[in-house]
Design a protein around this motif. Sequence first.
Motif, short mmCIF file in Angstrom:
data_model
loop_
_atom_site.label_atom_id
_atom_site.label_comp_id
_atom_site.label_asym_id
_atom_site.label_seq_id
_atom_site.Cartn_x
_atom_site.Cartn_y
_atom_site.Cartn_z
N ARG A 83 1.04 -1.25 -0.05
CA ARG A 83 -0.03 0.19 0.05
C ARG A 83 0.84 1.43 -0.16
NH1 ARG A 83 -2.76 -2.91 4.12
NH2 ARG A 83 -4.72 -3.92 3.10
N GLN A 84 1.86 1.17 0.74
CA GLN A 84 2.88 2.59 0.96
C GLN A 84 3.44 2.65 -0.24
OE1 GLN A 84 5.30 1.27 4.32
NE2 GLN A 84 3.92 2.41 5.83
N GLU A 85 3.82 1.48 -1.08
CA GLU A 85 4.52 1.75 -2.40
C GLU A 85 3.57 2.14 -3.45
OE1 GLU A 85 6.45 -1.50 -5.89
OE2 GLU A 85 5.54 -2.18 -4.04
N GLY A 86 2.37 1.50 -3.47
CA GLY A 86 1.42 2.15 -4.12
C GLY A 86 1.27 3.75 -4.01
N GLU A 87 1.20 4.22 -2.84
CA GLU A 87 0.98 5.63 -2.54
C GLU A 87 2.29 6.37 -2.94
OE1 GLU A 87 -0.84 9.26 -1.28
OE2 GLU A 87 -1.77 7.08 -1.33
N GLN A 88 3.31 5.93 -2.78
CA GLN A 88 4.61 6.74 -3.06
C GLN A 88 4.63 6.68 -4.78
OE1 GLN A 88 7.64 4.30 -1.64
NE2 GLN A 88 7.66 5.52 0.50
N LYS A 89 4.18 5.51 -5.42
CA LYS A 89 4.25 5.67 -7.08
C LYS A 89 3.17 6.86 -7.51
CE LYS A 89 5.91 1.06 -8.07
NZ LYS A 89 5.93 0.13 -8.73
N ARG A 90 2.15 6.83 -6.80
CA ARG A 90 0.94 7.67 -6.87
C ARG A 90 1.48 8.99 -7.05
NH1 ARG A 90 -2.16 11.15 -4.67
NH2 ARG A 90 -1.86 10.57 -2.70
N LYS A 91 2.12 9.43 -5.61
CA LYS A 91 2.35 10.94 -5.29
C LYS A 91 3.59 11.01 -6.25
CE LYS A 91 1.56 10.98 -0.55
NZ LYS A 91 2.08 11.09 0.72
N GLY A 92 4.61 10.14 -6.63
CA GLY A 92 5.76 10.42 -7.72
C GLY A 92 5.30 10.78 -9.12
N PHE A 93 4.11 9.94 -9.22
CA PHE A 93 3.55 10.42 -10.54
C PHE A 93 2.89 11.72 -10.76
CE2 PHE A 93 -0.40 10.52 -13.02
CZ PHE A 93 -0.13 10.00 -14.46
N GLU A 94 1.82 12.12 -9.53
CA GLU A 94 1.70 13.38 -9.90
C GLU A 94 2.50 14.64 -9.58
OE1 GLU A 94 -0.99 13.61 -6.40
OE2 GLU A 94 -2.38 12.14 -7.15
N LYS A 95 3.51 14.20 -8.99
CA LYS A 95 4.87 15.36 -8.91
C LYS A 95 5.18 15.44 -10.34
CE LYS A 95 8.71 17.08 -6.61
NZ LYS A 95 9.12 17.96 -7.78
N SER A 96 5.56 14.25 -10.89
CA SER A 96 6.13 14.19 -12.32
C SER A 96 5.33 15.10 -13.28
CB SER A 96 6.70 12.90 -12.86
OG SER A 96 7.75 12.54 -12.06
N TYR A 97 3.99 14.49 -13.58
CA TYR A 97 3.01 15.04 -14.09
C TYR A 97 2.86 16.83 -14.22
CZ TYR A 97 -1.33 15.44 -16.75
OH TYR A 97 -2.09 16.17 -17.92
#
Length: 186
Positions: A113-127
């Motif tokens: 779950r934490q990995e998923g949240e980190q990936k989501r946040k990383g995606f949003e920041k990059s976007y």
Amino acid sequence: MIKIKSLIKVAIAVAVAAALWLPSLPSSAQDSAAIPVLVGIVDVQKVIASSAAGQSLQKQAEQRRSQIQNDLVAKEKQLRAESDQLNAQRAQLAPADFQKQALALQEKLKAWRQEGEQKRKGFEKSYNDAQKTIFQTLQKVIGEIAVQRKLTLVLNKSVVIVSAQAWDITDSALAQLNKVLPSVKM
């Protein structure tokens, strides 16, 4: 999406402040500050969406979303299989062993779950960073067009109800943005 609404609100606030401020100037100051109003209208959202950089960003975003989703689904399937296997072995395991393995599985789920949240946040920041780059470049392009055409006011089409077609610089802004920023990395 970049805070276009905030930019629009700022533009409106500046226009209102200017309208309120100019009448309060002495008449000699108004005469010397009389600048002809030459207006340009830009459909900022259309330019960003239609631009080569905007389209490359959307393509990258779709690919990255898909990759993240596939990775998370694969890990979820693996964890479900481990859970099913553990439940199938429950009768054969000592209660302490089962509890230990169940806790280990819960830790894996928590990490997933934490990995998923980190990936989501990383995606949003990059976007968002890539969108910001497009928007900032577009602002510069619009500024250059305004200088070339001697425009004194450029408005986003979303705040304009009716305007003369001759004022629309959307196509020029799109063409110039495509030259200056053909793509953007996410």
